[in-house]
Write an enzyme that holds these catalytic residues in place. Structure first.
Site, PDB file in Angstrom:
ATOM      1  N   LYS A 113      45.990  11.068  93.835  1.00  0.00           N
ATOM      2  CA  LYS A 113      46.851   9.670  94.477  1.00  0.00           C
ATOM      3  C   LYS A 113      46.761   9.439  95.662  1.00  0.00           C
ATOM      4  O   LYS A 113      46.806   8.656  95.871  1.00  0.00           O
ATOM      5  CB  LYS A 113      48.184   9.361  93.539  1.00  0.00           C
ATOM      6  N   LYS A 200      41.475  10.556  82.491  1.00  0.00           N
ATOM      7  CA  LYS A 200      42.532  10.247  82.165  1.00  0.00           C
ATOM      8  C   LYS A 200      42.298   8.230  81.539  1.00  0.00           C
ATOM      9  O   LYS A 200      42.701   7.554  82.885  1.00  0.00           O
ATOM     10  CB  LYS A 200      42.979  10.291  81.851  1.00  0.00           C
ATOM     11  N   LYS A 203      47.582   3.867  84.051  1.00  0.00           N
ATOM     12  CA  LYS A 203      48.485   2.563  84.610  1.00  0.00           C
ATOM     13  C   LYS A 203      47.736   1.957  85.666  1.00  0.00           C
ATOM     14  O   LYS A 203      47.057   1.137  86.397  1.00  0.00           O
ATOM     15  CB  LYS A 203      49.918   2.896  84.689  1.00  0.00           C
TER      16      LYS A 203
HETATM   17  P1  ATP Z   1      49.528   6.104  86.257  1.00  0.00           P
HETATM   18  O1  ATP Z   1      48.558   5.985  86.312  1.00  0.00           O
HETATM   19  O2  ATP Z   1      50.455   5.684  87.236  1.00  0.00           O
HETATM   20  O3  ATP Z   1      49.882   7.892  86.856  1.00  0.00           O
HETATM   21  P2  ATP Z   1      49.779   7.340  83.785  1.00  0.00           P
HETATM   22  O4  ATP Z   1      49.011   5.536  82.805  1.00  0.00           O
HETATM   23  O5  ATP Z   1      49.339   8.373  84.001  1.00  0.00           O
HETATM   24  O6  ATP Z   1      50.574   6.576  85.455  1.00  0.00           O
HETATM   25  P3  ATP Z   1      52.554   7.716  83.600  1.00  0.00           P
HETATM   26  O7  ATP Z   1      54.185   7.263  83.969  1.00  0.00           O
HETATM   27  O8  ATP Z   1      52.081   8.604  84.714  1.00  0.00           O
HETATM   28  O9  ATP Z   1      51.796   7.102  83.131  1.00  0.00           O
HETATM   29  O10 ATP Z   1      53.086   8.703  82.075  1.00  0.00           O
HETATM   30  C1  ATP Z   1      54.189   8.981  81.051  1.00  0.00           C
HETATM   31  C2  ATP Z   1      53.524   9.408  80.347  1.00  0.00           C
HETATM   32  O11 ATP Z   1      52.653   9.462  79.544  1.00  0.00           O
HETATM   33  C3  ATP Z   1      53.841  11.192  80.431  1.00  0.00           C
HETATM   34  O12 ATP Z   1      53.681  11.685  79.521  1.00  0.00           O
HETATM   35  C4  ATP Z   1      51.788  11.204  80.752  1.00  0.00           C
HETATM   36  O13 ATP Z   1      51.982  12.426  80.130  1.00  0.00           O
HETATM   37  C5  ATP Z   1      51.423  10.390  79.612  1.00  0.00           C
HETATM   38  N1  ATP Z   1      50.033   9.556  79.732  1.00  0.00           N
HETATM   39  C6  ATP Z   1      49.411   9.301  80.561  1.00  0.00           C
HETATM   40  N2  ATP Z   1      48.049   8.941  80.517  1.00  0.00           N
HETATM   41  C7  ATP Z   1      47.980   9.896  79.776  1.00  0.00           C
HETATM   42  C8  ATP Z   1      46.770   9.235  78.615  1.00  0.00           C
HETATM   43  N3  ATP Z   1      46.307   8.514  79.184  1.00  0.00           N
HETATM   44  N4  ATP Z   1      46.652  10.168  77.472  1.00  0.00           N
HETATM   45  C9  ATP Z   1      47.934  10.811  77.606  1.00  0.00           C
HETATM   46  N5  ATP Z   1      48.962  10.737  77.096  1.00  0.00           N
HETATM   47  C10 ATP Z   1      48.751   9.598  78.936  1.00  0.00           C
END
Ligand code: ATP
Ligand code: LTN
Length: 340
Positions: A113, A200, A203
């Protein structure tokens, strides 16, 4: 015997996507009956990267509404907003003062990040895992269900609890903090981007086409899947390292249709992308339909949602305050005199 305690959270940054659901929230729903569950919307984490103050409260509420729409039952689980329980920020400070800087500098998520933020990396982004450790440790959580990407943060929370708090300020017989265990769900633990099968789904990816949001309307879901990256090979298969997109999209189809990977492998072994994509689109739309329906009902009742969050806050505060006090006492702070 008390049920094992579970805590988890999602950041209210933008809309939740299939990765958040399949990797995290869907598993929470199964845990609420067998475990004592706490699910928070981690809004303090959301401001570790630049954020829009006009959007934060709305995103916080809509994330909470999505928890409920996905099947979290506030009668069984404690649903609350992190910033409304001040003990999170307070414990984070205490933990900050015993956490070595180099433990944070090696966190993969920070490095990834930080690159995206250029010159604008906040101290908060570096400190993110310590606040996450506070979230977990405040509730004496036994287990923390998260996707694979959060494993390193959980190990850090364990190290802080064990090596920096318990061994310095507690004794073997009376540890100050409970050391939590990760609970990484195998299936759905890593949903990949639609535009790059080796990154991955996230968001914060600036490309909207890379993810399917839980609230995307059917036409948009169909369009995103139609444009998803593929390869020129006929037939779909799991586990070929040369074909990460095939693996990801087949995996999504298995999870969303409720079939096993074996069933899906044989169903799709001979299919080309042209036949598979509409099938995946339809399955995704159907899987999300009930969530979208419940979401619109829940978000139409603002005061109902606020009541759920107020009750959650009360239950969460009662637990968090006690733990905070235990840590303050162990670290030697002067406590205020009590009234009686
Ligand atoms: P950002 O991109 O802003 O880091 P994010 O999409 O990774 O956000 P988070 O709020 O950080 O979302 O994660 C919330 C939950 O969703 C966590 O338990 C994380 O492990 C899970 N998660 C996030 N992205 C994935 C993914 N691509 N596959 C499986 N689990 C995910
Ligand atoms: N960093 C987590 C979100 C998070 C979290 C937590 C998850 C913040 N605090 C406590 C589990 C327990 C993420 O999923 N990106």
């Amino acid at each position: 015997m008390a049920r094992p305690r579970v805590l988890s959270g999602v950041q209210p940054t933008g809309s939740l996507h299939l990765g958040n659901w399949l990797g995290a929230i869907r598993n929470w729903v199964d845990l609420q009956r067998s475990h004592d569950t706490f699910f928070c919307v981690v809004d303090l984490h959301a401001i570790t990267v630049p954020h829009d103050p006009k959007q934060l409260a709305a995103d916080t509420r809509s994330t909470a509404a999505l928890y409920l729409a996905c099947g979290i039952d506030p009668e069984q689980a404690t649903v609350f907003v992190q910033s409304q329980v001040p003990a999170h920020a307070e414990l984070a400070w205490l933990l900050n003062c015993v956490t070595p800087l180099n433990w944070l500098e090696r966190m993969i998520q920070f490095k990834e990040k930080a690159v995206k933020q250029g010159d604008n990396v906040s101290v908060g982004l570096l400190d993110y895992p310590v606040l996450m450790a506070a979230d977990i440790l405040l509730y004496d959580a036994d287990q923390v269900p998260v996707g694979e990407d959060q494993k390193q943060h959980l190990e850090l929370a364990r190290d802080i609890a064990q090596q920096r708090i318990n061994s310095r300020f507690g004794s073997e017989e009376t540890p100050v903090l409970k050391v939590p265990k990760p609970m990484i769900m195998k299936e759905g633990a890593r949903v990949m981007s639609l535009t790059d099968g080796s990154a991955k789904m996230s968001k914060s990816d600036p490309n909207e086409g890379a993810r399917i949001n839980l609230l995307d309307p059917p036409e948009l879901i169909t369009k995103k899947i139609k444009r998803a990256k593929t390869d020129p090979v006929m037939g779909l298969e799991f586990g070929n390292p040369e074909r990460p997109e095939a693996d990801n999209l087949l995996g999504l189809y298995a999870l969303l249709s409720g079939q096993s990977r074996e069933q899906v492998s044989s169903e799709c072994a001979e299919m080309g992308w042209g036949r598979f994509k509409p099938l995946l689109a339809e399955t995704t739309v159907e899987a999300l339909r009930p969530i979208q329906q419940r979401y619109s009902e829940i978000s139409a009742d603002r005061s109902g949602l606020d009541q759920v969050l107020a009750a959650g806050r009360e239950r969460a505060s009662a637990v968090a305050e006690q733990t905070l006090q235990r840590v303050q006492e162990a670290m030697g702070f002067a406590r205020p005199a009590t009234a009686n």
